[in-house]
Write a protein that holds these residues in place. Structure first.
Motif, mmCIF file in Angstrom:
data_model
loop_
_atom_site.group_PDB
_atom_site.id
_atom_site.type_symbol
_atom_site.label_atom_id
_atom_site.label_comp_id
_atom_site.label_asym_id
_atom_site.label_seq_id
_atom_site.Cartn_x
_atom_site.Cartn_y
_atom_site.Cartn_z
ATOM 1 N N THR A 20 0.766 -1.134 -0.103
ATOM 2 C CA THR A 20 0.043 0.045 -0.211
ATOM 3 C C THR A 20 0.808 1.102 -0.053
ATOM 4 N N LEU A 21 1.964 1.301 0.906
ATOM 5 C CA LEU A 21 2.926 2.516 0.810
ATOM 6 C C LEU A 21 3.467 2.720 -0.429
ATOM 7 N N LEU A 26 4.537 5.769 -5.202
ATOM 8 C CA LEU A 26 4.593 5.695 -6.843
ATOM 9 C C LEU A 26 3.614 6.705 -7.250
ATOM 10 N N LEU A 27 2.429 6.947 -6.844
ATOM 11 C CA LEU A 27 1.384 7.650 -7.112
ATOM 12 C C LEU A 27 1.784 9.006 -7.035
ATOM 13 N N TYR A 63 11.686 4.222 -1.004
ATOM 14 C CA TYR A 63 10.987 5.001 -1.882
ATOM 15 C C TYR A 63 12.131 5.560 -3.064
ATOM 16 N N ALA A 64 13.286 5.990 -2.505
ATOM 17 C CA ALA A 64 14.241 6.297 -3.241
ATOM 18 C C ALA A 64 14.388 5.406 -4.675
ATOM 19 N N ALA A 65 14.568 4.134 -4.316
ATOM 20 C CA ALA A 65 14.963 3.181 -5.291
ATOM 21 C C ALA A 65 13.819 3.019 -6.391
ATOM 22 N N ILE A 66 12.654 3.306 -6.069
ATOM 23 C CA ILE A 66 11.413 2.851 -7.088
ATOM 24 C C ILE A 66 11.033 4.302 -7.609
ATOM 25 N N SER A 67 11.361 5.561 -6.977
ATOM 26 C CA SER A 67 10.836 6.647 -7.824
ATOM 27 C C SER A 67 11.761 7.451 -8.447
ATOM 28 N N ILE A 97 21.318 6.918 -3.478
ATOM 29 C CA ILE A 97 20.430 5.718 -3.935
ATOM 30 C C ILE A 97 19.296 6.857 -4.747
ATOM 31 N N SER A 98 19.099 7.956 -4.233
ATOM 32 C CA SER A 98 17.957 8.763 -5.040
ATOM 33 C C SER A 98 18.468 9.394 -6.033
ATOM 34 N N GLY A 99 19.548 9.554 -6.422
ATOM 35 C CA GLY A 99 20.238 10.499 -7.121
ATOM 36 C C GLY A 99 20.037 11.911 -6.968
ATOM 37 N N GLY A 100 20.300 12.143 -5.675
ATOM 38 C CA GLY A 100 20.459 13.777 -5.289
ATOM 39 C C GLY A 100 19.169 14.339 -4.953
ATOM 40 N N ARG A 101 18.173 13.368 -4.393
ATOM 41 C CA ARG A 101 16.881 13.797 -3.958
ATOM 42 C C ARG A 101 16.582 13.961 -2.299
#
Length: 320
Positions: A20-21, A26-27, A63-67, A97-101
């Motif tokens: 769910t999270l 992703l949404l 979250y960082a890996a999938i967004s 991991i997030s590419g600077g986010r």
């Protein structure tokens, strides 16, 4: 001249399933929200405490890996939970991991239940403030690439450095908390962002204090981005909106429905405008399980495109 305000989503408490999270993270990314937030509690601190609550730093990395675009942060990490040098390493790793986010959100911590249960020393209010000041100074230096030796009341470091460098030139530190004498002074010294809950009038008061602390140390207060927010339910029908809040209350064993702003998309824009008028640069809407997917979608489709350039004139504060 128009002003720009960012819009974020906070998915907490984290007692939904990972699936769910994940789907709502992703949404938020797909709809173009500016930021996505977790919290750093080990228990579900509202209502029924004895429910699983997924750990916030693990979620940030996931979250960082999938967004792809949304910035990722914690609102906020209690510095009592992890040594500041460890937390600095975690933050720079998250930035990679997030590419600077990544946004490193930190606070002095407050929840005695969790600390007592886990055997973590919380300390008196004064000790928490002193520890937080030391921890923030250490974190700022380490994420900025300094090698430090530090001997304080709470921490000792010898030739310490964080070897994983962030992608961002300056990894932003957000401080959460409204203590005017200590927390806002620490914010003025080390932070890039400050978060506080409250009405626009209350936030304006805190920002006036923060500006004074900045003046005292010779820092430009515009270097610190103000962040606030409020729970929102977007519905045309108020009875339907109230039923959303009542479902949340039942899910969490609350005695009454949580406080929220109920309105149409246009009324929500007026609400956000009233925060922008007092200097808030980012508005975060928290979503508690069961997550109100419809409001997230309406924020993304009907509100987000219209708040990127709000009129700069002061509006009457909105409360509901």
């Amino acid at each position: 001249m128009p002003v720009t305000i960012h819009l974020g989503v906070n998915l907490w408490p984290q007692n939904a399933t990972w699936e769910t999270l994940r789907d709502h993270a992703l949404l938020a990314d797909r709809l173009g929200f500016d930021s996505l937030w977790v919290w750093d509690h080990f228990y579900s601190i509202n209502g029924d405490l004895h429910r699983p609550n997924l750990e916030g730093w693990q979620l940030q990395a996931a979250y960082a890996a999938i967004s792809k675009n949304v910035r990722i942060g914690c609102l906020v990490s209690g510095v009592t939970h992890r040594h500041p040098a460890v937390l600095a390493n975690m933050a720079t790793t998250l930035d990679n991991i997030s590419g600077g986010r990544a946004i490193l959100g930190i606070g002095a911590a407050w929840n005695a239940l969790e600390h007592n249960a886990y055997g973590i020393d919380l300390g008196t209010p004064r000790e928490r403030s002193d520890r937080f000041s030391e921890a923030t100074k250490i974190i700022r230096k380490l994420v900025d690439g300094e090698r430090i030796t530090f001997h304080g009341k709470f921490y000792d470091l010898e030739n310490a450095e964080v070897l994983v460098r962030p992608v961002q030139r300056r990894l932003p530190i957000l401080i959460g908390g409204g203590g005017e004498q200590r927390t806002l002074r620490t914010t003025a010294r080390y932070a890039d962002m400050w978060h506080g809950w409250g009405t626009p009038e209350q936030i304006a008061q805190k920002l006036a204090v923060l500006r004074k602390h900045c003046e005292d140390i010779g820092r430009d207060p515009s270097e610190i981005q103000a962040v606030s927010g409020k729970r929102i339910v977007i519905r045309k029908d108020r009875a339907e909106a109230q039923s959303v809040l009542e479902r949340i209350a039942r899910t969490h064993g609350m005695t009454s429905a949580p406080d929220a702003f109920i309105g149409t998309a246009s009324e929500v824009i007026d609400l956000i405008s009233s925060y922008a008028a007092v200097g808030v640069k980012e508005f975060i809407a928290p979503f508690t399980t069961p997550i109100d997917t419809e409001t997230i979608e309406r924020l993304g489709s009907d509100v987000l495109p219209r708040i990127k350039e709000l009129p700069a004139e002061t509006r009457e504060p909105v409360s509901r």
